[in-house]
Each structure stands twice: as C-alpha cells, then as structure tokens.
Design a protein around this motif. Sequence first.
Motif, PDB file in Angstrom:
ATOM      1  N   GLY A 176     -31.936 -26.698 -13.965  1.00  0.00           N
ATOM      2  CA  GLY A 176     -33.014 -25.835 -14.412  1.00  0.00           C
ATOM      3  C   GLY A 176     -33.828 -25.201 -13.310  1.00  0.00           C
ATOM      4  O   GLY A 176     -34.932 -24.699 -13.573  1.00  0.00           O
ATOM      5  N   ASN A 177     -33.318 -25.215 -12.077  1.00  0.00           N
ATOM      6  CA  ASN A 177     -34.106 -24.681 -10.965  1.00  0.00           C
ATOM      7  C   ASN A 177     -33.191 -23.957  -9.976  1.00  0.00           C
ATOM      8  O   ASN A 177     -32.868 -24.473  -8.904  1.00  0.00           O
ATOM      9  N   ASP A 178     -32.798 -22.756 -10.339  1.00  0.00           N
ATOM     10  CA  ASP A 178     -31.903 -21.977  -9.481  1.00  0.00           C
ATOM     11  C   ASP A 178     -32.571 -21.609  -8.162  1.00  0.00           C
ATOM     12  O   ASP A 178     -31.919 -21.557  -7.111  1.00  0.00           O
ATOM     13  N   LYS A 179     -33.879 -21.355  -8.187  1.00  0.00           N
ATOM     14  CA  LYS A 179     -34.595 -20.957  -6.972  1.00  0.00           C
ATOM     15  C   LYS A 179     -34.550 -22.069  -5.940  1.00  0.00           C
ATOM     16  O   LYS A 179     -34.244 -21.830  -4.755  1.00  0.00           O
ATOM     17  N   LEU A 180     -34.829 -23.282  -6.369  1.00  0.00           N
ATOM     18  CA  LEU A 180     -34.801 -24.422  -5.453  1.00  0.00           C
ATOM     19  C   LEU A 180     -33.383 -24.685  -4.962  1.00  0.00           C
ATOM     20  O   LEU A 180     -33.165 -25.036  -3.803  1.00  0.00           O
ATOM     21  N   THR A 181     -32.408 -24.504  -5.847  1.00  0.00           N
ATOM     22  CA  THR A 181     -31.010 -24.687  -5.454  1.00  0.00           C
ATOM     23  C   THR A 181     -30.636 -23.736  -4.320  1.00  0.00           C
ATOM     24  O   THR A 181     -30.023 -24.144  -3.329  1.00  0.00           O
ATOM     25  N   ARG A 182     -31.027 -22.464  -4.452  1.00  0.00           N
ATOM     26  CA  ARG A 182     -30.677 -21.471  -3.432  1.00  0.00           C
ATOM     27  C   ARG A 182     -31.334 -21.759  -2.082  1.00  0.00           C
ATOM     28  O   ARG A 182     -30.836 -21.326  -1.036  1.00  0.00           O
ATOM     29  N   GLN A 183     -32.429 -22.480  -2.095  1.00  0.00           N
ATOM     30  CA  GLN A 183     -33.100 -22.808  -0.838  1.00  0.00           C
ATOM     31  C   GLN A 183     -32.292 -23.764   0.025  1.00  0.00           C
ATOM     32  O   GLN A 183     -32.398 -23.751   1.256  1.00  0.00           O
ATOM     33  N   VAL A 184     -31.467 -24.602  -0.613  1.00  0.00           N
ATOM     34  CA  VAL A 184     -30.733 -25.623   0.150  1.00  0.00           C
ATOM     35  C   VAL A 184     -29.218 -25.476   0.064  1.00  0.00           C
ATOM     36  O   VAL A 184     -28.496 -25.982   0.927  1.00  0.00           O
ATOM     37  N   LEU A 185     -28.710 -24.813  -0.970  1.00  0.00           N
ATOM     38  CA  LEU A 185     -27.268 -24.713  -1.187  1.00  0.00           C
ATOM     39  C   LEU A 185     -26.854 -23.239  -1.186  1.00  0.00           C
ATOM     40  O   LEU A 185     -27.165 -22.494  -2.121  1.00  0.00           O
ATOM     41  N   ARG A 186     -26.151 -22.840  -0.114  1.00  0.00           N
ATOM     42  CA  ARG A 186     -25.745 -21.440   0.018  1.00  0.00           C
ATOM     43  C   ARG A 186     -24.318 -21.361   0.556  1.00  0.00           C
ATOM     44  O   ARG A 186     -23.977 -21.990   1.564  1.00  0.00           O
ATOM     45  N   ASP A 187     -23.481 -20.609  -0.156  1.00  0.00           N
ATOM     46  CA  ASP A 187     -22.089 -20.385   0.266  1.00  0.00           C
ATOM     47  C   ASP A 187     -21.346 -21.696   0.524  1.00  0.00           C
ATOM     48  O   ASP A 187     -20.582 -21.828   1.494  1.00  0.00           O
ATOM     49  N   GLY A 188     -21.585 -22.664  -0.344  1.00  0.00           N
ATOM     50  CA  GLY A 188     -20.865 -23.934  -0.234  1.00  0.00           C
ATOM     51  C   GLY A 188     -21.347 -24.847   0.866  1.00  0.00           C
ATOM     52  O   GLY A 188     -20.665 -25.817   1.208  1.00  0.00           O
ATOM     53  N   ILE A 189     -22.514 -24.572   1.417  1.00  0.00           N
ATOM     54  CA  ILE A 189     -23.087 -25.408   2.477  1.00  0.00           C
ATOM     55  C   ILE A 189     -24.435 -25.941   2.011  1.00  0.00           C
ATOM     56  O   ILE A 189     -25.278 -25.182   1.521  1.00  0.00           O
ATOM     57  N   LEU A 190     -24.636 -27.241   2.140  1.00  0.00           N
ATOM     58  CA  LEU A 190     -25.892 -27.896   1.775  1.00  0.00           C
ATOM     59  C   LEU A 190     -26.708 -28.128   3.033  1.00  0.00           C
ATOM     60  O   LEU A 190     -26.284 -28.867   3.931  1.00  0.00           O
ATOM     61  N   TYR A 191     -27.865 -27.484   3.121  1.00  0.00           N
ATOM     62  CA  TYR A 191     -28.728 -27.589   4.293  1.00  0.00           C
ATOM     63  C   TYR A 191     -29.783 -28.665   4.053  1.00  0.00           C
ATOM     64  O   TYR A 191     -30.616 -28.546   3.145  1.00  0.00           O
ATOM     65  N   THR A 192     -29.736 -29.719   4.830  1.00  0.00           N
ATOM     66  CA  THR A 192     -30.652 -30.847   4.650  1.00  0.00           C
ATOM     67  C   THR A 192     -31.887 -30.681   5.531  1.00  0.00           C
ATOM     68  O   THR A 192     -31.954 -29.799   6.394  1.00  0.00           O
ATOM     69  N   ALA A 193     -32.859 -31.561   5.331  1.00  0.00           N
ATOM     70  CA  ALA A 193     -34.052 -31.606   6.185  1.00  0.00           C
ATOM     71  C   ALA A 193     -33.905 -32.657   7.274  1.00  0.00           C
ATOM     72  O   ALA A 193     -34.852 -32.929   8.012  1.00  0.00           O
ATOM     73  N   ASP A 194     -32.705 -33.237   7.395  1.00  0.00           N
ATOM     74  CA  ASP A 194     -32.457 -34.261   8.405  1.00  0.00           C
ATOM     75  C   ASP A 194     -32.087 -33.619   9.739  1.00  0.00           C
ATOM     76  O   ASP A 194     -31.263 -32.702   9.794  1.00  0.00           O
ATOM     77  N   ARG A 195     -32.675 -34.122  10.795  1.00  0.00           N
ATOM     78  CA  ARG A 195     -32.348 -33.659  12.135  1.00  0.00           C
ATOM     79  C   ARG A 195     -31.230 -34.533  12.710  1.00  0.00           C
ATOM     80  O   ARG A 195     -31.249 -35.748  12.543  1.00  0.00           O
ATOM     81  N   GLY A 196     -30.256 -33.892  13.348  1.00  0.00           N
ATOM     82  CA  GLY A 196     -29.148 -34.676  13.878  1.00  0.00           C
ATOM     83  C   GLY A 196     -28.461 -34.004  15.037  1.00  0.00           C
ATOM     84  O   GLY A 196     -28.804 -32.887  15.437  1.00  0.00           O
ATOM     85  N   GLN A 197     -27.482 -34.687  15.567  1.00  0.00           N
ATOM     86  CA  GLN A 197     -26.634 -34.131  16.614  1.00  0.00           C
ATOM     87  C   GLN A 197     -25.254 -34.747  16.465  1.00  0.00           C
ATOM     88  O   GLN A 197     -25.085 -35.792  15.837  1.00  0.00           O
ATOM     89  N   ILE A 198     -24.254 -34.081  17.043  1.00  0.00           N
ATOM     90  CA  ILE A 198     -22.887 -34.585  17.031  1.00  0.00           C
ATOM     91  C   ILE A 198     -22.541 -35.005  18.447  1.00  0.00           C
ATOM     92  O   ILE A 198     -22.670 -34.217  19.391  1.00  0.00           O
ATOM     93  N   ASP A 199     -22.132 -36.271  18.621  1.00  0.00           N
ATOM     94  CA  ASP A 199     -21.890 -36.779  19.974  1.00  0.00           C
ATOM     95  C   ASP A 199     -20.515 -36.370  20.488  1.00  0.00           C
ATOM     96  O   ASP A 199     -19.758 -35.643  19.819  1.00  0.00           O
ATOM     97  N   ASP A 200     -20.173 -36.826  21.681  1.00  0.00           N
ATOM     98  CA  ASP A 200     -18.929 -36.433  22.334  1.00  0.00           C
ATOM     99  C   ASP A 200     -17.687 -36.908  21.585  1.00  0.00           C
ATOM    100  O   ASP A 200     -16.584 -36.389  21.797  1.00  0.00           O
ATOM    101  N   GLU A 201     -17.857 -37.897  20.713  1.00  0.00           N
ATOM    102  CA  GLU A 201     -16.732 -38.400  19.927  1.00  0.00           C
ATOM    103  C   GLU A 201     -16.642 -37.718  18.568  1.00  0.00           C
ATOM    104  O   GLU A 201     -15.790 -38.070  17.752  1.00  0.00           O
ATOM    105  N   GLY A 202     -17.532 -36.758  18.311  1.00  0.00           N
ATOM    106  CA  GLY A 202     -17.527 -36.070  17.030  1.00  0.00           C
ATOM    107  C   GLY A 202     -18.236 -36.831  15.930  1.00  0.00           C
ATOM    108  O   GLY A 202     -18.076 -36.514  14.739  1.00  0.00           O
ATOM    109  N   MET A 203     -19.019 -37.851  16.312  1.00  0.00           N
ATOM    110  CA  MET A 203     -19.745 -38.643  15.325  1.00  0.00           C
ATOM    111  C   MET A 203     -21.170 -38.132  15.166  1.00  0.00           C
ATOM    112  O   MET A 203     -21.800 -37.662  16.114  1.00  0.00           O
TER     113      MET A 203
END
Length: 437
Positions: A306-333
Amino acid sequence: MTTLEDYLKRNARLYPEKTAIVDPDGQSLSYARLYESVVRKAMEFDDRKGRAVVFRNTQGADFLITYLALHRAGAIAVPMEAGTPEATMQAVGAELAEADFPSAVADVLYTTGTTGRSKGVMISQSAIIANGENLTEAQGFCHETTFVVCGPMNHIGSLSKLYPVIMQGGTLLILKGMKDLNAFFHALDYPEGRLATFLVPANIRILLAFSGKRLALYADKIDFIETGAAPMTHSDMRQLCRLLPRTRLYNTYASTETGIIATYNFNDGRCLEKCLGHPMKNSNFHITRQGRIACEGKTLMSGYAGNDKLTRQVLRDGILYTADRGQIDDEGMLRLLGREDDVINSAGYKVDPSEVEDAASDLPDIADCICIASPHPVLGTVPKLLSVMKEGCELDKKAVAKHIGSRLEAYKVPVYYEQVPSVRRTFNGKLDRKSYR
C-alpha cells in the motif's frame, strides 16, 4: 513454480513418520500429520484467495499450520506478534484490505519499526524459495537438521529458517523464546539429528554471561549457530569460538526487505570482525558511491504494501538500497560499518555507536550497553554510554573511558556515562535506538 507447500507434500509422501515439528507444549507432528492438518486448515480460507489474512504468532504448531494453509489457499499470510492489541490487528487488516498485491505475494511481514514507522513488507513465493536455497547451500541445512527456533516466527530472522528445514525435510523444535534457558538446553538434549539454531547477539550475550560453561558441554553436538539482526561484539564472537571450537558459527547479512543475502562462518580461525561473507547463491551486493550497501537477486521484497512511494525510495530497477554502510574487502566479502541512521555527529566527527559498544563490552563488568547521542552545551551533540552492570558491580566512569580510549580515537570516547537497570531492545533482540532519539 515450486512452493514451500509443495515441499511439505513431498515430505509427507517420502518421510511420513519423520518428526516435522515439536512445539513448546510438547505437541509433536510428523510430516504426514502436518500436511493433513495444513490441508484441512486451508479449507477454512477458500474464500480468501488473493486477500490478506492477519493472524497472531502463537509460537506453536498451530501458527505453522495456519501460515502454510494460507499459502495453500492462495491467501496472503500476515503474521503479527502474539501481544499485538486487537485494535492494531483490525487497523492492519483494514489497511491491507485497500492494498493492491502483486499476484505472487505470499506474505506481508511487518518490520519492528526501529528506524521509523513499522512497514508491511511484501514477500513473494519465489523469494521464500530463494531464501531457502541460499541458506541450504551456504549453511548446510539437510534432512538431518534439527533446528531450534528461539525467536518470533513472525519476523524474518526465525521465519526464514522454516524454509530450508521444510525444503530439506528436517525437524523444527519451537521455543517460546530465550527467557527460559533451561528450556533452551532441554531442546539441545533432543536425541535426533544435527542441531542448529539462530540466536540474536543479545541472546548470545546472555548465554555467554550466565551459561557459558553449560553451553560448552554441547560443543560436539551443535552443528551450527547463525546470528544476525544486529551487530555482534567481537569479544562475544571470540568467546563463542572458544566455547564451541568445532561448531560452524555464522554471521549473516539479512533484513525483511532484502531477504538472506550473505553469511560468514567466523569460527574459521580468523574470526573477522564485522564480516558478513560472500553473497549467497541467489543474491548479490555492491557498495554505492555514498558507501551504502545495495542488494540484488531473487530474495528481495516485492515492495511495501500500500505504499508505492516508499517502495520507490528504496527499490529501483531490481536493486534494494539499504541504509547500512559497508565495504567489500579484498576477498570479496561484505563488511558492515554501521547504519547511516545511527551515526552520531559530534563536533564535525561521525561516530558509529556500535564501535563504542563493542569496545565497552570487552570490559568484564558490563553486561549490556548502548551508545546514544546526547546534547552538549558547547559541542552540540556528543556520545553517551548507558551501561547495565553485572550483579555486584558499579560503573567506574573513568575506567570505562580509559578503556574505550585505548581502543578508539579520542572523538569516539563518550563524554557522558550512566548506569542503567536495562537497555531497551525490540521484541526480536535489536537495540531499540529509535526510542532513545
């Protein structure tokens, strides 16, 4: 499309006498009896196809029967916490009655609301199976798995473990929670199968603090333990590895919106802090230019009900954008660096409260803690540490500050300290940061 209920039907045919579920009241159902119960219950929902059905999580066999029966009937399962007020149940039902659902939606799971208003997350049948496949391949769920369910089954953390167990024809041992440690250890005494469980970091900390020696007695019996839902302190990770040297210990990246994305066995001899491993079979991730974790794959939610506007804020073109900060290390983890919403801005510096909590938790007298933002007359906002002390211990502010200062940069050391009787947590064990804002 193969569904969870198809796997249940297959198990009833192949392993009719195999125990499928043992609930807290001692009720035990074989796969044949569970399937028969689901078929009968589904008849009650013949008129609810395509419609949302709101029901309470009883944390027992009847919950699982209702959940699976709704799927079989083509209805949408909306499990709520057992203590949800009747007025809230009715309000959710009325809200969802007006929503338009994609045809493949099987569940609407309500988030705990730690970062804002609780939202109804739509989960498809295909996402359920993809999550089950991810867990099966990455963590080794099998026909011999006996999984102890300690958390609320209306949340993704524990509900998602039902998927691979049913898909593999394993056994579920359901508990009312972790308040009764004797009940937990009684479940570990179950004589059949390869034992596994999911425990949030708060529950692991309780076990380590009060029953570490007792837990170590099961070192050769527990196949694996998964943790997630919140960051686990490095000191607790190391202690758990020492107590269970031959048990696989998984730190998993997952959320209701993303599904189960990545996992890392930190009992690998390295015990890498904040590491969440490689992407699973049906998932992938990358880091955005803003440093946030973005997820792709078959396990993503279909959107917010019931909330298309909120959905579009985080889910676009099959990608879910989170509020979590991260990095990918040298091993791909994937490495989790904290949540953008939780960062404390102090005098121009950014402080990740989980780093402060991890450093403070190394002190043996501290049972639990949370780092929050507190107003300051000069600096505007500064870190403040609220600490729950172990029985017979008193907070020594100078000693705690000195210890944290030996681990972290000076600007991350809390300015204020307070001893409190408890730290607020959500129903499923997360630090309830929202309530302190």
